[in-house]
Design a protein around this motif. Structure first.
Motif, mmCIF file in Angstrom:
data_model
loop_
_atom_site.group_PDB
_atom_site.id
_atom_site.type_symbol
_atom_site.label_atom_id
_atom_site.label_comp_id
_atom_site.label_asym_id
_atom_site.label_seq_id
_atom_site.Cartn_x
_atom_site.Cartn_y
_atom_site.Cartn_z
ATOM 1 N N UNK A 1 42.378 42.722 33.787
ATOM 2 C CA UNK A 1 43.684 42.081 33.636
ATOM 3 C C UNK A 1 43.542 40.567 33.706
ATOM 4 N N UNK A 2 44.456 39.832 33.047
ATOM 5 C CA UNK A 2 44.397 38.366 33.080
ATOM 6 C C UNK A 2 44.357 37.812 34.500
ATOM 7 N N UNK A 3 45.111 38.445 35.418
ATOM 8 C CA UNK A 3 45.192 37.883 36.774
ATOM 9 C C UNK A 3 43.838 37.949 37.496
ATOM 10 N N UNK A 4 42.999 38.937 37.151
ATOM 11 C CA UNK A 4 41.670 39.013 37.781
ATOM 12 C C UNK A 4 40.835 37.794 37.381
ATOM 13 N N UNK A 5 40.949 37.421 36.110
ATOM 14 C CA UNK A 5 40.186 36.263 35.620
ATOM 15 C C UNK A 5 40.800 34.981 36.167
ATOM 16 N N UNK B 1 32.275 32.016 33.591
ATOM 17 C CA UNK B 1 32.845 33.267 34.088
ATOM 18 C C UNK B 1 32.677 34.321 32.995
ATOM 19 N N UNK B 2 32.097 35.460 33.372
ATOM 20 C CA UNK B 2 31.809 36.496 32.379
ATOM 21 C C UNK B 2 32.514 37.809 32.758
ATOM 22 N N UNK B 3 33.741 38.019 32.228
ATOM 23 C CA UNK B 3 34.398 39.291 32.479
ATOM 24 C C UNK B 3 33.950 40.315 31.433
ATOM 25 N N UNK B 4 33.520 41.472 31.856
ATOM 26 C CA UNK B 4 33.118 42.495 30.893
ATOM 27 C C UNK B 4 33.255 43.875 31.521
ATOM 28 N N UNK B 5 33.579 44.864 30.682
ATOM 29 C CA UNK B 5 33.806 46.219 31.174
ATOM 30 C C UNK B 5 32.502 47.011 31.154
ATOM 31 N N UNK C 1 32.711 39.278 36.282
ATOM 32 C CA UNK C 1 33.777 40.208 36.670
ATOM 33 C C UNK C 1 33.446 41.498 35.931
ATOM 34 N N UNK C 2 33.162 42.531 36.677
ATOM 35 C CA UNK C 2 32.764 43.785 36.030
ATOM 36 C C UNK C 2 33.732 44.897 36.381
#
Lengths: 281, 178, 378
Positions: free
Chosen positions: C364-368, C329-333, C355-356
């Motif tokens: 937010x933590x909940x998105x991840x 999972x790659x969350x990044x802005x 997750x972009x």
């Protein structure tokens, strides 16, 4: 390190002879400016170890590499920015910037006006040959109106910069101009620049014979250099549209001399005051 | 201690960032660790402004607020921007004069005359200090003495007494309510 | 003895880290959201007899720190997106001429002027590939105020030792975040540059030394060398000889390879048996850590891999972990930069989920967490 300073000026003491033959075209004025600079350095007995040459990109930028000193050949237009950092970090060095009309009036124009304003001790020698020689002869901010270049094939229509007026208006403490024909006078002006405690700006009118001269049919190299003094050098700085080849009315010599506080010294005094007031607390 | 999350919201120039700084300073004196963040718009005055604090025994994994224990709303502009983040039963303080349409939900809402009282004390600029005083009284966040010393360190010297008076007025205003 | 604590802002931590590392020259230009670094430096440097100068533009700031560094003084600048773009040419010069320097880039929303006061992580690739011509450099992505301090110190150590520009890269949230840190009086290791001390007659400023890092000549010490942005031979003078050019570039690349163990830095959380791995940096990694811990409480085998040195990517360490992982999972802005690196490094069977966010809000933590939960259900 000994600098092997012989009493008589011998340019070989100051050149990196390994790099010869140099890359300048026959008749190019930049070599004369180089010699004048080195002779001024010699006569002022400036140590080669303490001499730092910072140059940009273009024919002017390549001149620095031939000097047997600490030489920095940096990015296009930025030698004054690099030199500002070097001179502030190392006030013990004698910093000389070698730049060109494109390097310091176009891409690096912002650095020039702010270097003039700050008045940090260094010498800025701008070799003005009215053209971008290294990239093949395009128009520069000092290309006279009506002159032909590869980007003004029907004659330039842009007004030109008077670099000296610009430098003076921006606050440079010392402003001068000389032509390469007047070698002794050029050397003496460079000595004054090196001795000036602040930012000194010297415009050197130098001929690009091979590209600019040829394109504009300005004659052979000797003819071009002689014309610096007589009739054929255009007054780049007037409105010459009606009368394109007026005799040369450009002023030479010391054009402005103001005693202003040198920036590095001012900065250090400012810091010393802060440290002193901290001790008191 | 259980993690506490606080948001001070309003418009730029209301002293919210300074208020958060003073609260954060009092909290580290009490042995807490904090993460303080901010959100502002590219104008120094006006525009939505908020200052957030996450308080715990150690620095939180995630330093931004997600679940507000206490929320201050100093301007209508900020009235509905944080409603989703308020935890059930959380404390919400609004400025009764500047927030005409407060958020509605499962939380303890107190509309307090912050600006009005500040004006009576001498300057609308201490409304934030009154609010701080009221907030720490209504929700046990830090000791009043710790906050008072933080205000003394940070308030402009010329207005120090006014700020202390505002803080005490805030304490009293909340005490009367509870 | 009880430890005293202070609340410190990320940008101030960057400035104080630089001072602790021995930085004595700062040139900068005002830009949101990094200006606090310059402001703090203008207060701190005079106390240490250092030089602070506000230059006329971003390009000049970058040039000035290189001038100072070539003069032998540890130097830094700080900027944000638009300014970082402007500095790129001179960053390339620093890489090519091997001039130590540190550049802090506090990321804000883009493109162009974008959202000056809002966070983003959209310069991750620019930091690596921003300057033309292709060259290695080091990019460090701290994740907390404490780490901004420590990693700025390390940035100077690496920069001086390896003779390379080092970029300290973090987002606006971390730049303006205030966190509690111990007021430590601990002295930090100040890395002294390896100065040339051999005979000037035989000295070669870009010689292929055993550690692949040639010592630097200090102006005034009698070496009288030439420094240029042109491709150069071991003697420092320009050359376009194909063999020499390739040899010089190879040394530069090998230099990073040889010192990789020192350059490399990363954090792992619950990676030993992770089936779903979150890979990200900066503020997004803070959210990820929270999400991973919560997921573990719910019995999900989640882990976090957080590069602290982002470039060069900690490839070996990552590959060891990734072999057992089913989903990354790659969350990044940004619109997907780290996920490109994941596509390059992960085995084909590994699923990559992004997750972009590009709206100027942190992830937010909940998105991840909700993505971790939905991956675990399948």
């Amino acid at each position: 390190m000994s600098n092997n300073l012989s009493k008589e000026f011998n340019i070989r003491d100051y050149l990196r002879e390994d790099l010869m033959p140099h890359f300048l075209c026959p008749g190019c004025g930049h070599g004369i400016a180089l010699r004048a600079l080195l002779q001024a350095v010699h006569e002022l007995e400036i140590s080669k170890d303490q001499l730092a040459i910072v140059s940009g990109i273009g024919c002017s930028g390549r001149v620095g590499a031939y000097i047997d000193a600490n030489t920095f050949h940096v990015t296009h237009g930025r030698p004054l920015a690099f030199a500002t950092g070097l001179a502030l970090a190392r006030p013990d060095l004698e910093v000389v910037v070698i730049t060109g009309d494109g390097d310091s009036l176009a891409i690096g124009g912002n650095h020039l006006i702010h270097a003039c304003r700050r008045n940090l001790k260094m010498t800025c020698m701008m070799l003005n040959n009215e053209v971008y020689g290294m990239t093949g002869g395009q128009a520069s901010p000092t290309t006279s109106q009506t002159r032909y270049t590869t980007t003004s094939p029907k004659g330039s229509i842009e007004p030109v910069f008077d670099a000296c007026k610009l430098a003076e208006a921006a606050g440079a403490g010392f402003v001068g101009r000389e032509v390469t024909l007047q070698m002794p006078s050029l050397k003496n002006l460079l000595k004054k620049c090196l001795q000036y405690d602040g930012f000194s700006f010297l415009e050197v009118i130098s001929d690009c014979t091979e590209i600019f001269g040829r394109k504009n049919q300005l004659g052979t190299s000797p003819e071009m250099i002689l014309n610096q003094k007589s009739s054929m050098r255009p007054d780049s700085y007037g409105n010459i549209v009606d009368e394109p080849f007026r005799p040369n009315f450009m002023k030479t010599g010391v054009l402005a001399l103001n005693e202003r506080p040198e920036y590095s010294a001012t900065y250090r005094q400012h810091v010393a005051r802060q440290l002193k007031s901290k001790e008191k607390k | 201690m259980k993690e506490i999350q606080i948001r001070l919201s309003g418009t730029g120039g209301q002293g919210l960032q300074l208020s958060a700084k003073m609260l954060a300073e009092s909290l580290i004196q009490e042995g807490c660790q904090i993460a303080q963040s901010q959100s502002y718009e590219p104008t120094s005055r006006g525009g939505l402004s908020r200052a957030d604090l996450v308080i715990g025994d150690e620095i939180p994994d995630y330093p931004l607020v997600t679940n507000l224990s206490a929320l201050l709303i100093m301007d209508q502009l900020a009235a509905h921007a944080s409603t989703d983040l308020i935890q059930p039963g959380g404390l919400v303080i609004t400025d009764s004069k500047r927030v005409e349409d407060p958020p509605k939900g499962d939380f303890n809402l107190h509309a307090l005359p912050l600006t009005e009282t500040a004006l009576k004390l001498g300057s609308a600029r201490v409304a934030n200090i009154i609010a701080l005083g009221a907030m720490i009284t209504l929700r046990d966040i830090c000791k009043p003495a710790a906050l008072e010393s933080a205000v003394r360190r940070n308030a402009p010297r010329a207005f120090l007494e006014l700020n202390i008076e505002a803080l005490k007025t805030g304490f009293e205003m909340a005490t009367k309510l509870s | 003895m009880s430890i005293k604590y202070q609340n410190l802002q990320g940008n101030h931590a960057c400035a104080l880290g630089a001072i602790a590392a021995g930085c004595r020259f700062f040139a900068g230009y005002p830009i949101t959201p990094s200006s606090e670094i310059a402001e703090r430096m203008s207060l701190e440097l005079p106390k240490h007899e250092g030089v602070f100068i506000q230059m006329e533009d971003e390009i000049a700031s970058m040039g000035a720190i290189l001038g100072a560094s070539m003069g032998g003084v540890k130097a830094m600048t700080a900027t944000s997106g638009p300014g970082f773009s402007l500095k790129q040419e001179n960053i390339g010069y620093a890489a090519g001429a091997e001039i130590p320097c540190v550049i802090a880039n506090v990321m804000r929303g883009g493109p162009s002027t974008g959202m000056p006061t809002r966070p983003a992580q959209s310069d991750l690739m620019q930091a690596r590939w921003g300057s033309h011509g292709g060259h290695p450099l080091i990019v460090i992505t701290p994740g907390s105020v404490r780490e901004i301090f420590d990693e700025t110190v390390r940035a100077f150590q690496l920069s001086e030792k390896i003779r390379t520009p080092v970029i300290v890269l973090y987002d606006e949230v971390l730049g303006h975040l205030v966190e509690t840190l111990p007021l430590s009086g601990a002295a930090h290791k100040i890395t002294e540059r390896k100065w040339a001390d051999e005979s000037p007659e035989t000295f070669m400023p870009y010689a292929e030394t055993t550690d692949l890092i040639p010592p630097m000549p200090r102006p005034g010490d009698g070496y009288r060398t030439h420094t240029t942005g042109l491709t150069h031979a071991e003697d420092g003078f320009p050359t376009q000889n194909p063999e020499t050019v390739v040899k010089a570039m190879k040394r530069m690349l090998d230099k990073f390879e040889l010192h990789q163990s020192e350059i490399e830095s990363y954090e792992t959380v619950c990676c030993e048996d992770a089936e779903v791995l979150v890979m990200t940096v900066g503020i997004s990694a803070r959210a990820a850590k929270h999400a991973v811990k919560t997921a573990r409480q719910e019995g999900i085998k989640a882990g976090l891999f957080r590069p602290i040195t982002l470039w060069p990517f900690p490839e070996k360490a990552f590959k060891k972990i990734i072999s057992k992982v089913k989903t990354v999972v790659v969350p990044e802005m940004n619109t997907g930069q780290l996920s490109l690196e994941m596509e390059r490094l992960c085995p084909k069977k590994t699923k990559i989920k992004s997750i972009n966010r590009i709206d100027g809000e942190a992830i937010a933590p909940k998105e991840i967490l909700s993505l971790l939960q939905s991956v675990a259900k399948k």
